[in-house]
Design a protein around this motif. Structure first.
Motif, PDB file in Angstrom:
ATOM      1  N   THR A 151       0.769  -1.338   0.020  1.00 19.15           N
ATOM      2  CA  THR A 151       0.126   0.018   0.012  1.00 19.15           C
ATOM      3  C   THR A 151       0.745   1.077  -0.144  1.00 19.15           C
ATOM      4  O   THR A 151       0.493   2.278  -0.078  1.00 19.15           O
ATOM      5  N   GLY A 152       2.353   1.293   0.331  1.00 19.34           N
ATOM      6  CA  GLY A 152       2.929   2.367   0.292  1.00 19.34           C
ATOM      7  C   GLY A 152       4.079   2.142  -0.757  1.00 19.34           C
ATOM      8  O   GLY A 152       3.899   1.291  -1.956  1.00 19.34           O
ATOM      9  N   ASP A 153       5.289   2.892  -0.705  1.00 17.75           N
ATOM     10  CA  ASP A 153       6.388   2.925  -1.430  1.00 17.75           C
ATOM     11  C   ASP A 153       7.519   2.047  -1.075  1.00 17.75           C
ATOM     12  O   ASP A 153       8.370   2.623  -0.372  1.00 17.75           O
ATOM     13  N   SER A 154       7.167   0.681  -1.117  1.00 20.44           N
ATOM     14  CA  SER A 154       8.142  -0.284  -0.880  1.00 20.44           C
ATOM     15  C   SER A 154       9.001  -0.944  -1.701  1.00 20.44           C
ATOM     16  O   SER A 154       8.486  -1.294  -2.811  1.00 20.44           O
ATOM     17  N   PRO A 155      10.279  -1.203  -1.771  1.00 19.59           N
ATOM     18  CA  PRO A 155      11.082  -1.915  -2.455  1.00 19.59           C
ATOM     19  C   PRO A 155      10.850  -3.419  -2.783  1.00 19.59           C
ATOM     20  O   PRO A 155      11.086  -4.082  -3.632  1.00 19.59           O
ATOM     21  N   ALA A 157       7.481  -4.530  -2.946  1.00 14.95           N
ATOM     22  CA  ALA A 157       6.143  -4.457  -3.550  1.00 14.95           C
ATOM     23  C   ALA A 157       5.967  -5.571  -4.633  1.00 14.95           C
ATOM     24  O   ALA A 157       4.889  -5.993  -5.010  1.00 14.95           O
ATOM     25  N   ASP A 158       7.256  -5.868  -5.390  1.00 12.61           N
ATOM     26  CA  ASP A 158       7.051  -6.782  -6.235  1.00 12.61           C
ATOM     27  C   ASP A 158       7.391  -8.386  -6.051  1.00 12.61           C
ATOM     28  O   ASP A 158       7.877  -9.145  -7.177  1.00 12.61           O
ATOM     29  N   THR A 219      -0.822  -5.193   4.173  1.00  9.86           N
ATOM     30  CA  THR A 219      -1.488  -4.202   3.375  1.00  9.86           C
ATOM     31  C   THR A 219      -2.170  -3.135   4.212  1.00  9.86           C
ATOM     32  O   THR A 219      -3.130  -2.455   4.007  1.00  9.86           O
ATOM     33  N   PRO A 222      -0.203   3.185   5.117  1.00  8.39           N
ATOM     34  CA  PRO A 222       1.062   3.586   5.576  1.00  8.39           C
ATOM     35  C   PRO A 222       1.201   4.297   6.776  1.00  8.39           C
ATOM     36  O   PRO A 222       1.977   4.111   7.633  1.00  8.39           O
TER      37      PRO A 222
END
Length: 294
Positions: A151-155, A157-158, A219, A222
């Motif tokens: 849900t945020g800017d995380s390295p 996330a993929d 999830t 943030p």
């Protein structure tokens, strides 16, 4: 000690490689990855060698550090142990109990040292708190480990394995690594239920008589992300303190622990056997979640 790194993803780039290359008692001997170009790039950044062939790397080192998804880590850990390499592993140890048992069996058969990097256990303030609380009797505990990976800017996330396995397997090990040494082993996962997103709630019955609840998520909004562990008992209420050191410093301490275990032959509390026990509890919670879905 000559050590190699298996893996080239964000965690390997952010934590493993910087810690290994800066450690004064290690020879960072090389990097192997499933992506050859990424292994070469990471090796060049840290002044070491990239290996195309895993067996060639294993033949050159005394130990390996692994920064790979759990199902891949487990299989390669068995392979490395059989090559008589000490193991610095990440959590969770494996994706299944069967895989975890294979790692523990290989470690015991080869007589190598193992340490699983549960971050909180290698940070000074939380580690000291855990040791202090383990000497007291507690009635109940509440652990919330809420991440905003998706849900945020995380390295991360993929990360395919995190999307597949969710918060239970990603941040659940962190919560269990704190609760088990304080409250004792888990006798039974009494209940588990799904929440919003990948959020999971679980209730644990501990052998010492205490109970605990877990709320785990990748999830969370943030603004709601963070980790809390609260203990309640006759001594009152206490909270897990925040750490003053980052993950690289904690990983350096885990590396120190592997060096000590290899030199002395004495298992570390966070060895592969402990990693297996955490995996067994996660699998039991997963079974309860399946019942909740049904």
């Amino acid at each position: 000690m000559r050590i190699g790194l298996l893996g080239t993803g964000p965690w390997a780039r952010m934590v493993h490689a910087p810690a290994l290359s800066a450690h004064g008692e290690l020879d960072f001997a090389g990097v192997w990855g499933r992506r050859t170009a990424a292994a070469k790039d990471l090796a060049e950044r840290h002044g070491t060698h990239a290996f195309d062939d895993l067996d060639a790397l294993l033949a050159e080192v005394d130990a390996v550090a692994v920064a790979l998804p759990p199902h891949i880590q487990a299989d390669l850990a068995v392979r490395a142990a059989r090559a008589h390499c000490h193991l610095l592993l990440d959590k969770p140890l494996a994706a299944t109990v069967e895989q975890g048992r294979a790692v523990v069996g290989a470690v015991r058969e080869a007589g190598v040292a193992s340490v699983v990097f549960f971050t909180t256990r290698f940070q000074p303030e939380p580690a000291a708190w855990i040791a202090e609380q383990a000497a007291r009797d507690w009635f109940t505990a509440r652990a919330q480990w809420l991440g905003a990976v998706f849900t945020g800017d995380s390295p991360f996330a993929d990360s395919p394995w995190r999307r597949e396995k969710g918060a239970l397997w990603d941040v659940g090990p962190h919560a269990l690594s704190v609760l088990l040494p304080v409250l004792g082993d888990v006798r039974r996962v009494t209940a588990a239920a799904h929440g919003p997103g990948d959020t999971v709630h679980a209730v644990l019955d501990h052998v010492g008589g205490a109970s605990s609840t877990l709320t785990l998520s990748l999830t969370a909004p943030p603004a709601a992300a963070g980790a809390t562990v609260e203990l309640r008992g006759e001594a009152g209420v206490t909270l897990l303190p925040e750490a003053s050191e980052d993950a690289v410093a904690a990983y350096t301490r885990a590396t120190d622990a592997l060096l000590t275990a290899a030199r002395t032959g004495r298992p570390h509390p966070c060895d592969a056997a402990f990693g297996l026990r955490v995996t067994e509890i996660l699998a039991a919670a997963e079974t309860e979640l399946t019942r909740d879905t049904d």
